[in-house]
Every structure is written in structure tokens, then in C-alpha cells.
Scaffold this motif. Sequence first.
Motif, PDB file in Angstrom:
ATOM      1  N   ARG A   1       6.587  16.945  14.943  1.00 47.07           N
ATOM      2  CA  ARG A   1       6.168  15.965  13.944  1.00 47.07           C
ATOM      3  C   ARG A   1       5.578  14.783  14.683  1.00 47.07           C
ATOM      4  NH1 ARG A   1       8.896  11.524  10.585  1.00 47.07           N
ATOM      5  NH2 ARG A   1       7.667  11.440   8.680  1.00 47.07           N
ATOM      6  N   ALA A   2       4.327  14.450  14.373  1.00 51.53           N
ATOM      7  CA  ALA A   2       3.639  13.344  15.042  1.00 51.53           C
ATOM      8  C   ALA A   2       3.097  12.384  13.986  1.00 51.53           C
ATOM      9  CB  ALA A   2       2.502  13.868  15.914  1.00 51.53           C
ATOM     10  N   LEU A   3       3.240  11.076  14.263  1.00 53.43           N
ATOM     11  CA  LEU A   3       2.784  10.034  13.351  1.00 53.43           C
ATOM     12  C   LEU A   3       1.868   9.058  14.076  1.00 53.43           C
ATOM     13  CD1 LEU A   3       6.135   8.972  11.618  1.00 53.43           C
ATOM     14  CD2 LEU A   3       4.503  10.696  10.838  1.00 53.43           C
ATOM     15  N   LEU A   4       0.903   8.537  13.346  1.00 56.39           N
ATOM     16  CA  LEU A   4       0.055   7.453  13.818  1.00 56.39           C
ATOM     17  C   LEU A   4      -0.238   6.571  12.620  1.00 56.39           C
ATOM     18  CD1 LEU A   4      -1.729   6.097  15.997  1.00 56.39           C
ATOM     19  CD2 LEU A   4      -3.581   7.627  15.271  1.00 56.39           C
ATOM     20  N   GLY A   5       0.119   5.263  12.717  1.00 54.26           N
ATOM     21  CA  GLY A   5      -0.064   4.407  11.553  1.00 54.26           C
ATOM     22  C   GLY A   5      -0.192   2.940  11.902  1.00 54.26           C
ATOM     23  N   ALA A   6      -0.588   2.152  10.898  1.00 53.85           N
ATOM     24  CA  ALA A   6      -0.733   0.703  11.073  1.00 53.85           C
ATOM     25  C   ALA A   6      -0.743   0.035   9.710  1.00 53.85           C
ATOM     26  CB  ALA A   6      -2.022   0.375  11.828  1.00 53.85           C
ATOM     27  N   GLY A   7      -0.335  -1.254   9.695  1.00 57.90           N
ATOM     28  CA  GLY A   7      -0.349  -2.003   8.441  1.00 57.90           C
ATOM     29  C   GLY A   7       0.250  -3.384   8.612  1.00 57.90           C
ATOM     30  N   PRO A   8       0.249  -4.191   7.539  1.00 57.46           N
ATOM     31  CA  PRO A   8       0.758  -5.568   7.598  1.00 57.46           C
ATOM     32  C   PRO A   8       2.266  -5.641   7.354  1.00 57.46           C
ATOM     33  CG  PRO A   8      -0.228  -5.192   5.468  1.00 57.46           C
ATOM     34  CD  PRO A   8      -0.418  -3.919   6.252  1.00 57.46           C
ATOM     35  N   ARG A   9       2.840  -6.750   7.772  1.00 55.30           N
ATOM     36  CA  ARG A   9       4.262  -7.055   7.578  1.00 55.30           C
ATOM     37  C   ARG A   9       4.359  -8.502   7.092  1.00 55.30           C
ATOM     38  NH1 ARG A   9       8.064  -9.618  10.953  1.00 55.30           N
ATOM     39  NH2 ARG A   9      10.216  -8.898  10.719  1.00 55.30           N
TER      40      ARG A   9
ATOM     41  N   LEU B   1      14.368 -11.790   3.915  1.00 54.43           N
ATOM     42  CA  LEU B   1      13.785 -10.631   3.260  1.00 54.43           C
ATOM     43  C   LEU B   1      12.382 -10.405   3.811  1.00 54.43           C
ATOM     44  CD1 LEU B   1      14.365  -8.524   1.031  1.00 54.43           C
ATOM     45  CD2 LEU B   1      13.140 -10.038  -0.551  1.00 54.43           C
ATOM     46  N   THR B   2      12.123  -9.169   4.240  1.00 55.82           N
ATOM     47  CA  THR B   2      10.845  -8.811   4.848  1.00 55.82           C
ATOM     48  C   THR B   2      10.302  -7.552   4.193  1.00 55.82           C
ATOM     49  OG1 THR B   2      11.529  -9.754   6.974  1.00 55.82           O
ATOM     50  CG2 THR B   2       9.679  -8.228   6.999  1.00 55.82           C
ATOM     51  N   PHE B   3       8.996  -7.535   3.960  1.00 56.22           N
ATOM     52  CA  PHE B   3       8.326  -6.377   3.363  1.00 56.22           C
ATOM     53  C   PHE B   3       7.204  -5.935   4.281  1.00 56.22           C
ATOM     54  CE2 PHE B   3       4.689  -4.814   0.860  1.00 56.22           C
ATOM     55  CZ  PHE B   3       5.257  -3.656   0.332  1.00 56.22           C
ATOM     56  N   GLY B   4       7.076  -4.619   4.452  1.00 54.09           N
ATOM     57  CA  GLY B   4       5.995  -4.073   5.256  1.00 54.09           C
ATOM     58  C   GLY B   4       5.424  -2.830   4.609  1.00 54.09           C
ATOM     59  N   ILE B   5       4.142  -2.574   4.872  1.00 53.61           N
ATOM     60  CA  ILE B   5       3.492  -1.373   4.346  1.00 53.61           C
ATOM     61  C   ILE B   5       2.464  -0.904   5.355  1.00 53.61           C
ATOM     62  CG2 ILE B   5       1.751  -2.691   3.061  1.00 53.61           C
ATOM     63  CD1 ILE B   5       1.976  -0.459   0.883  1.00 53.61           C
ATOM     64  N   ALA B   6       2.353   0.411   5.500  1.00 55.84           N
ATOM     65  CA  ALA B   6       1.422   0.964   6.479  1.00 55.84           C
ATOM     66  C   ALA B   6       0.836   2.263   5.946  1.00 55.84           C
ATOM     67  CB  ALA B   6       2.131   1.227   7.807  1.00 55.84           C
ATOM     68  N   LEU B   7      -0.370   2.539   6.354  1.00 50.03           N
ATOM     69  CA  LEU B   7      -0.989   3.844   6.117  1.00 50.03           C
ATOM     70  C   LEU B   7      -0.844   4.645   7.398  1.00 50.03           C
ATOM     71  CD1 LEU B   7      -2.696   5.802   4.410  1.00 50.03           C
ATOM     72  CD2 LEU B   7      -4.738   4.698   5.389  1.00 50.03           C
ATOM     73  N   MET B   8      -0.303   5.852   7.283  1.00 50.44           N
ATOM     74  CA  MET B   8      -0.094   6.653   8.484  1.00 50.44           C
ATOM     75  C   MET B   8      -0.568   8.083   8.258  1.00 50.44           C
ATOM     76  SD  MET B   8       4.046   7.225   8.501  1.00 50.44           S
ATOM     77  CE  MET B   8       4.837   8.385   7.358  1.00 50.44           C
ATOM     78  N   VAL B   9      -0.949   8.722   9.354  1.00 51.98           N
ATOM     79  CA  VAL B   9      -1.301  10.143   9.351  1.00 51.98           C
ATOM     80  C   VAL B   9      -0.131  10.901   9.951  1.00 51.98           C
ATOM     81  CG1 VAL B   9      -2.889  11.896  10.178  1.00 51.98           C
ATOM     82  CG2 VAL B   9      -3.752   9.631   9.555  1.00 51.98           C
ATOM     83  N   GLU B  10       0.322  11.933   9.244  1.00 55.68           N
ATOM     84  CA  GLU B  10       1.481  12.708   9.661  1.00 55.68           C
ATOM     85  C   GLU B  10       1.060  14.159   9.900  1.00 55.68           C
ATOM     86  OE1 GLU B  10       5.781  12.990   7.719  1.00 55.68           O
ATOM     87  OE2 GLU B  10       4.281  14.066   6.537  1.00 55.68           O
ATOM     88  N   HIS B  11       1.434  14.689  11.064  1.00 50.20           N
ATOM     89  CA  HIS B  11       1.170  16.104  11.371  1.00 50.20           C
ATOM     90  C   HIS B  11       2.506  16.790  11.650  1.00 50.20           C
ATOM     91  CE1 HIS B  11      -0.749  19.729  12.854  1.00 50.20           C
ATOM     92  NE2 HIS B  11       0.046  19.668  13.904  1.00 50.20           N
ATOM     93  N   GLU B  12       2.776  17.885  10.950  1.00 51.34           N
ATOM     94  CA  GLU B  12       4.001  18.649  11.134  1.00 51.34           C
ATOM     95  C   GLU B  12       3.670  20.108  11.443  1.00 51.34           C
ATOM     96  OE1 GLU B  12       7.227  16.329   8.256  1.00 51.34           O
ATOM     97  OE2 GLU B  12       6.599  18.384   7.803  1.00 51.34           O
ATOM     98  N   ARG B  13       4.475  20.691  12.330  1.00 45.96           N
ATOM     99  CA  ARG B  13       4.379  22.125  12.596  1.00 45.96           C
ATOM    100  C   ARG B  13       5.786  22.704  12.577  1.00 45.96           C
ATOM    101  NH1 ARG B  13       2.034  22.159  17.378  1.00 45.96           N
ATOM    102  NH2 ARG B  13       3.818  22.721  18.670  1.00 45.96           N
ATOM    103  N   LEU B  14       6.035  23.656  11.689  1.00 44.23           N
ATOM    104  CA  LEU B  14       7.352  24.271  11.574  1.00 44.23           C
ATOM    105  C   LEU B  14       7.515  25.365  12.622  1.00 44.23           C
ATOM    106  CD1 LEU B  14       7.717  24.590   7.690  1.00 44.23           C
ATOM    107  CD2 LEU B  14       8.350  22.680   9.181  1.00 44.23           C
ATOM    108  N   ARG B  15       8.767  25.583  13.024  1.00 44.02           N
ATOM    109  CA  ARG B  15       9.038  26.598  14.029  1.00 44.02           C
ATOM    110  C   ARG B  15       8.780  27.990  13.454  1.00 44.02           C
ATOM    111  NH1 ARG B  15      15.652  26.254  14.005  1.00 44.02           N
ATOM    112  NH2 ARG B  15      16.001  27.848  12.408  1.00 44.02           N
ATOM    113  N   LYS B  16       8.492  28.928  14.342  1.00 41.04           N
ATOM    114  CA  LYS B  16       8.257  30.307  13.937  1.00 41.04           C
ATOM    115  C   LYS B  16       9.594  31.047  13.905  1.00 41.04           C
ATOM    116  CE  LYS B  16       3.545  30.428  15.765  1.00 41.04           C
ATOM    117  NZ  LYS B  16       2.597  31.090  16.691  1.00 41.04           N
TER     118      LYS B  16
END
Length: 258
Positions: free
Chosen positions: A128-136, A147-162
Motif C-alpha cells: 500500500r503506497a500513498l502520496l498526498g498533500a493539503g492544508p492544515r 482544535l485542528t482540522f486538516g484535509i488532503a487529496l491523496m493517491v492510493e495504490h494497493e496490491r493484494l497478496r496472491k
Amino acid sequence: MNLSKSGGWVVLVLLLQAGSASAQIVNVQALFDDKAELGPAAAIELGGDWRTGSTQLFSVRGSLVGQIRSERNVWLGVIRGEYSFASGERIVSQVLEHVRYRRRFTDRVSGEAFVQHEYNEFRRLQLRALLGAGPRFVLFNEEATGLTFGIALMVEHERLRKDGEADAGDRYTDPRMSSYLLGRVKLMENIQLVETVYFQPRVTRPSDLRVLNETLFAVTPNPRITVGIGFNLTYDSAPPATVPAMDTQLRTTVGVKL
């Protein structure tokens, strides 16, 4: 728990663990030490169980956290691993690495970027690999509460085991929104409650949702010792085949600043 001050180390020993813990969301926000001095800081967490007799169990866990802080920039790195054996059979095997960069623009607004790699045999994750960024955004920050709020757009790649499951070897690459709300309350002079909630819906199908709720009580009887009691609840609306949708975890830790 907070990182040690610059140049120091914290050793955290795991005392109690209950429930299953295979969350895919990692609460790194609780690892930042906003009160640390400028420069590098680090912490190490070690834990284990060894049981014989009617219950045969061996478990070892560890993590390393490093932070480098300047006036406006913070780098945070996390490495975690856990392996457990029961009655001669491996029941937990997972490794995670996470690197996050934070840039402060004002006292209330900053930006974050992050990368993450994860392997978790018993969630059937080969990768599982992630790459993302956004404001806080710091909504408010007082002596007793914050109290803190953050949001990010990220790309997620997953590969399940065989393996022998219907979705064995499947690969997924999806965009997700990752938002979090982090609150803290100073209950007494040396007792603090920290609550963190994460929501991660898939952009192309919002009903595919992941949630993490983490509650932590931190007690500091003196400047060198911290005792923490934490409860995590995680939910994945579309987990891999045979993997439960919900996990819970209870942990008690002791931190000693050296």
C-alpha cells in the motif's frame, strides 16, 4: 504521545493490548511535538508479550519516530513493525513507513505533504503506497484546549497478496480525500485527553469509506514519565475478502525520557 525534546530519546513499553489492530489509517498528527525545541528529536517505542502454558504467544512491536524542526518547517518520519506468533503460527506481520513535511504559513494555516508505504500480511496487503498533500488549519489553540482540522487529496495504490481468495493479486489505484479533526483538552494539570478522527472517502465512490477514531489519555506524573491509555476504532467499508470491516485496539504505554 509527544516526542522527546531535542537531543533526547523516549522509550515506550507496551503493557496491554486487546482486540485486533490492523488499521490502514495512521494517526501521525498525534506524533508531532509542537513544543519541541528547534532541531532534531526522536523517540522509540518497544513492546512485547511472551506467554507459555495454556496460552503460547510471542509478540514483538516497535516504532521509531524522528522529527526535525525549524522556525517554519517540520519533517516527521515514522517506522513501525509488529510480528506475533501463537502456538507456533504467525498471526501478525506488518511494516509501515511514513514521511511528512509541514510548512507553516501563518499561526493558523500550514501545508502538509506526505508519502507512506505499508505491508500487512493479515490484511492481505502486499503493498500500500500513498502520496498526498493539503492544508492544515488551527481552529483554536488555548492553554487548556485546542482544535485542528486538516484535509488532503491523496493517491492510493494497493496490491493484494496472491493467495487462494477470489480477489488475490488485485491492484487498485484510487484518489481519496483524507480529512482529520484533532482535539485536545487539559483535564488536570498533568492529565490530557487527545481525540483524533479521520475520514477517507474514495473520490470516485464516496461510499467506499475508511474511518479512524483514536482516543488517548496521557498522564504525566513528573517531567520524565508519561503514561498513556489509548483506544482505537477503525472501519473500512470495502475491505479485502476475509478481512473484517471493523477493528478495535486498546493499548497502555509508559514513556520514560532519558
